[in-house]
Design a protein around this motif. Structure first.
Motif, PDB file in Angstrom:
ATOM      1  N   GLU A 100       7.015  59.240  19.195  1.00 50.02           N
ATOM      2  CA  GLU A 100       7.893  58.922  19.541  1.00 50.02           C
ATOM      3  C   GLU A 100       7.575  59.646  21.193  1.00 50.02           C
ATOM      4  N   THR A 101       6.870  60.652  20.671  1.00 51.09           N
ATOM      5  CA  THR A 101       6.440  61.228  22.352  1.00 51.09           C
ATOM      6  C   THR A 101       5.845  60.846  22.608  1.00 51.09           C
ATOM      7  N   VAL A 146       4.895  57.494  28.226  1.00 49.46           N
ATOM      8  CA  VAL A 146       4.828  56.205  29.047  1.00 49.46           C
ATOM      9  C   VAL A 146       6.502  55.673  29.604  1.00 49.46           C
ATOM     10  N   MET A 147       7.212  55.865  28.983  1.00 48.31           N
ATOM     11  CA  MET A 147       8.817  55.554  29.776  1.00 48.31           C
ATOM     12  C   MET A 147       8.565  56.247  30.315  1.00 48.31           C
ATOM     13  N   ASN A 148       8.612  57.515  30.588  1.00 50.63           N
ATOM     14  CA  ASN A 148       9.764  58.078  31.967  1.00 50.63           C
ATOM     15  C   ASN A 148       8.195  58.668  33.121  1.00 50.63           C
ATOM     16  N   GLY A 149       6.934  57.975  32.681  1.00 49.62           N
ATOM     17  CA  GLY A 149       5.825  57.835  33.738  1.00 49.62           C
ATOM     18  C   GLY A 149       4.674  58.747  33.531  1.00 49.62           C
ATOM     19  N   THR A 150       5.358  60.114  32.589  1.00 47.07           N
ATOM     20  CA  THR A 150       3.949  60.590  32.875  1.00 47.07           C
ATOM     21  C   THR A 150       2.528  60.268  31.901  1.00 47.07           C
ATOM     22  N   LEU A 151       2.818  58.974  31.367  1.00 49.52           N
ATOM     23  CA  LEU A 151       1.636  58.605  31.179  1.00 49.52           C
ATOM     24  C   LEU A 151       0.899  57.458  30.734  1.00 49.52           C
TER      25      LEU A 151
END
Length: 513
Positions: free
Chosen positions: A187-188, A193-198
């Protein structure tokens, strides 16, 4: 000292107290001295002897009734003093003593109070405390015994070296905890991925590092069909005809050995690397341009610190690693397999099953080595650019001058150098593995068929070397030389190039990409 030595004194003390209590309630001998005046001692002793005999006759063994003794002289004044010969210390509290004894046992054995006795309050503790105690108990008792037995079997010569002894224990609670942990991590990472961090590739790399993905799964997920389709070649039959015919065929084809395929591979790898380098360059520009995430300008001191920390920014370098490794590794594997397949197409009896596994092992290990070298040279380039920018008065235009000075580290020219050099290297390794499988013993060193042959490679042109001996391409950056199979040629044969040997800065120096 051992646990027994740590608790021995307190155990002896508790033993003495227990013995004292037992003797006091069950013994039939005196523990006190009574001093009596006004009556003869002999009379007292006679009375005690008679009284004891009467009590024994009546069956009193553990408890003896008090002795009642009267004097015949009504005028005598009887005085009585008592001296204890054995008694517990003043202020002795048995409950407190027992609590401290259990506490000392727990500390001495490195255990919990509840391992020896219930909590003094009478309860079992909070639910969280009980859960923690349950988790700690997994490493004690039977679990400790199993671990010791596993260690003895595996490291004291009982089991063969290629066999591991291990208990297969069903622990539903532990399995549930592991499942919850994996769910939380998933989930983390999904949130990142969803917020574009990775990126998805970065998450896969993390999972590989944490042991949640095997290397085979990681390779399979990171290999796109249009880039790294497996090169599958069945074992080819040796060419018909005599050894001389095979030798003639090799000579006819080795001059243009895979030149077209190699250049196509170079272009594909260059494109993938350029994308990874450009993305990293954009990240670096954001950091040195002095912008916070919300667009607010950084203060000069904070900006200077941000620029200086580029070299040690672990998040930046981790993302850079994921980008270049995921970009290059599929091409490394594809190039080596294509080279092996080309050798098979020439009539060499190549065992492609064996070569496929060897290429997979090579790309795993070499990719890490290649990344370490690339990271080292990139860090050094950053360090020099920043130092030069600072020493020359921070440039005429300030930050833009620093950004411009960093561009060569992440530009098209560097991507091309890396692509040419590494394509030569992986194709050479594919050639070597295929020829080793086919039983080829000798190879001929051939310089590239262009005008860019350097004095480092030219002395080796045309020379014959043992398969696993002698220099292997690339000998320098942008090297396109190749070693081709040499049938029926003795080692050391061939005519070297007339070009002079390298001197000065080129002599014995291998440039960095």
């Amino acid at each position: 000292i051992c646990a027994l030595s740590r608790v021995l004194r307190f155990a002896q003390l508790m033993r003495d107290i227990t013995v004292y209590k037992r003797e006091k309630v069950s013994g039939n001998h005196s523990k006190q001295i009574h001093i009596v005046s006004g009556i003869r001692t002999g009379e007292i002793e006679d009375a005690m002897k008679t009284h004891n005999e009467e009590q024994m006759a009546q069956g009193f063994i553990r408890y003896i009734k008090p002795l009642i003794f009267g004097t015949l002289d009504p005028t005598a004044q009887v005085k009585h003093e008592v001296i204890d010969l054995a008694s517990l210390p003043d202020g002795f509290d048995e409950e407190v003593t027992m609590k401290w004894y259990i506490s000392l046992l727990a500390m001495g054995f490195g255990a919990d109070y509840q391992d020896f006795a219930p909590l003094p309050g009478g309860g079992l503790g909070s639910s969280q405390q009980s859960q923690i105690l349950h988790q700690k108990s997994r490493g004690k008792g039977p679990a400790l015994f199993m671990k010791m037995l596993e260690h003895a079997f595996n490291f004291y010569g009982i089991m063969p070296r290629n066999v591991t002894f291990k208990y297969d224990e069903q622990d539903t609670a532990s399995d549930m905890e592991q499942a919850m942990l994996r769910k939380t991590r998933a989930e983390t990472r999904n949130l990142y991925v969803m917020n574009g961090t990775l990126t998805a590739e970065a998450v896969r790399q993390q999972m590989l590092d944490d042991g949640e993905l095997t290397q085979e799964e990681f390779d399979r997920l990171n290999i796109a069909p249009d880039v790294t389709e497996d090169v599958t070649v069945t074992d080819a039959e040796p060419a018909e005809g005599s050894d001389q015919n095979v030798n003639d065929d090799l000579k006819a084809r080795k001059a243009e050995f895979m030149d077209e395929e190699r250049r196509e591979a170079e272009a594909a790898l260059e494109k993938a690397l350029l994308k990874a380098l450009a993305e990293t360059y954009e990240d670096i520009k954001k950091k040195v341009q002095g912008k916070k995430e919300g667009g607010e300008e950084l203060m000069p001191a904070a900006l200077a610190a941000s620029i200086a920390n580029l070299i040690n920014d672990e998040a930046l370098w981790s993302e850079f690693r994921v980008r270049v490794v995921s970009s290059a590794q599929p091409y490394f594997r594809k190039g080596a397999l294509e080279a092996a397949a080309y050798n098979a197409s020439m009539g060499l009896a190549v065992d492609m099953d064996l070569v496929n596994q060897a290429v997979l092992d090579f790309t795993r290990t070499y990719t890490n080595t290649w990344w370490e070298g690339l990271a080292e040279t990139t860090r050094e380039g950053l360090r020099k650019s920043i130092a030069t920018w600072q020493e020359t008065g921070l440039g005429k235009r300030g930050i833009p001058d620093l950004i411009d000075s960093l561009e060569p580290l992440f530009g098209e020219a560097r991507a091309k150098r890396i692509a040419v050099t590494e394509t030569t290297r992986v194709f050479d390794e594919g050639n070597r593995l295929a020829r080793e499988s086919a039983g080829i013993e000798n190879e001929e060193f051939q310089t590239a068929a262009d005008d860019s042959v350097c004095p480092i490679c030219s002395p080796h042109n045309g020379k014959i070397y043992k398969l696993n001996e002698g220099p292997r391409p690339p000998l320098h950056i942008n090297c396109r030389c190749v070693r081709s199979p040499a049938a029926n040629q003795p080692v050391g044969a061939g005519v070297p190039s007339k070009r002079p040997a390298p001197t000065g800065a080129l002599a014995g120096v291998r440039q960095k990409e």
